[in-house]
Design an enzyme around this catalytic site. Sequence first.
Site, PDB file in Angstrom:
ATOM      1  N   ASP A   1       0.824  -1.205   0.000  1.00 30.39           N
ATOM      2  CA  ASP A   1       0.000   0.000   0.000  1.00 30.39           C
ATOM      3  C   ASP A   1       0.860   1.258   0.000  1.00 30.39           C
ATOM      4  OD1 ASP A   1      -2.630   1.412   2.123  1.00 30.39           O
ATOM      5  OD2 ASP A   1      -2.335   1.449  -0.049  1.00 30.39           O
TER       6      ASP A   1
ATOM      7  N   LYS B   1       2.612   3.464  -5.625  1.00 32.81           N
ATOM      8  CA  LYS B   1       2.076   2.467  -6.593  1.00 32.81           C
ATOM      9  C   LYS B   1       3.125   2.107  -7.643  1.00 32.81           C
ATOM     10  CE  LYS B   1      -0.995   3.349  -3.861  1.00 32.81           C
ATOM     11  NZ  LYS B   1      -0.939   2.548  -2.615  1.00 32.81           N
TER      12      LYS B   1
ATOM     13  N   ASP C   1      -3.206  -2.932  -2.623  1.00 29.69           N
ATOM     14  CA  ASP C   1      -4.272  -1.930  -2.631  1.00 29.69           C
ATOM     15  C   ASP C   1      -4.136  -1.037  -3.868  1.00 29.69           C
ATOM     16  OD1 ASP C   1      -5.294   0.905  -0.579  1.00 29.69           O
ATOM     17  OD2 ASP C   1      -6.499  -0.501  -1.746  1.00 29.69           O
ATOM     18  N   ASN C   2      -5.243  -0.416  -4.293  1.00 36.82           N
ATOM     19  CA  ASN C   2      -5.240   0.642  -5.317  1.00 36.82           C
ATOM     20  C   ASN C   2      -4.782   0.215  -6.701  1.00 36.82           C
ATOM     21  OD1 ASN C   2      -3.776   2.122  -2.586  1.00 36.82           O
ATOM     22  ND2 ASN C   2      -5.812   2.782  -3.257  1.00 36.82           N
TER      23      ASN C   2
ATOM     24  N   GLU D   1     -11.551   4.154  -1.088  1.00 38.80           N
ATOM     25  CA  GLU D   1     -11.996   4.397   0.284  1.00 38.80           C
ATOM     26  C   GLU D   1     -12.871   5.650   0.401  1.00 38.80           C
ATOM     27  OE1 GLU D   1      -8.872   3.658  -0.579  1.00 38.80           O
ATOM     28  OE2 GLU D   1      -7.447   5.178   0.039  1.00 38.80           O
TER      29      GLU D   1
END
Length: 214
Positions: free
Chosen positions: A141, A144, A169-170, A199
């Site tokens: 996380d 990226k 994540d993401n 989120e």
Amino acid sequence: TRTTRPQRLLKAVQDRAIRGNPKSVISVIDHYCRNQEWAMNVGDEKGFILDSVVSELNPQTVLELGTYCGYSAVRIGRLLHSGARLLTLEFNPDYAAVAREVISWAGLENTVQLVEGASGDWIPRLREHFGIHTFDFIFLDHWKEGYLADIKLLEECRLLRKGTVLLADNVVCPGAPDYLEYVRKSPLYDSRYFKSHLEYTKAEDGLEKSVYLG
Ligand SMILES: Cn1ncc2cc([C@H](O)c3cccc(CNC(=O)c4cc(-c5ccc(F)cc5)cc(O)c4O)c3)ccc21
Ligand SMILES: [Mg+2]
């Protein structure tokens, strides 16, 4: 000088959450970030997917890349059984300072260890420094654009074993296209996308779960 967003999030935790109660720390952060000030925590919707992956795996050794305010460290740490440990890497000292307080407020200081520094510097030293052999579960996380380099570094350092689960994540927003292409194409991984939302918003995002086949 003005307080920072992480400092304001920490104040909400200290004002509203019950000490030693990880569940209340999580709900206070989610309520605060949904109603007062957005922050880049994995959040409650993707957090529910994270919870189910961790609960099913029941990992003993966990690595998190990117602590931020400690929300996902608390989410994961509260589900770990006695003796299990989470190592979370944070390079930003201001984030690290807030995260330590949040983790402590949740009463998870004996389960979660925050290490300050960059993943690329620390990953090659985890074995000698913390006596870690391999990780059962890894939550990505952080930056990226750094996901791909770090999964390759984890492979090189032989910190993955047959069955190690990586959850990123993401992968849609902000996105990690080079990472996705790698784990979905590589014969070393069995990869699956869990569609969700960014989120506290209606925008699409999701988590990529990749099992290392060794
Ligand atoms: C090398 N190394 N080693 C340890 C380590 C730790 C860090 C920091 O924890 C850190 C600092 C800044 C940004 C991140 C990545 N996170 C994000 O960028 C993100 C963005 C959004 C979003 C989405 C939509 C928007 F409009 C705006 C932001 C939603 C999300 O859930 C995110 O995780 C992580 C950095 C590099 C590190
Ligand atoms: Mg994130």
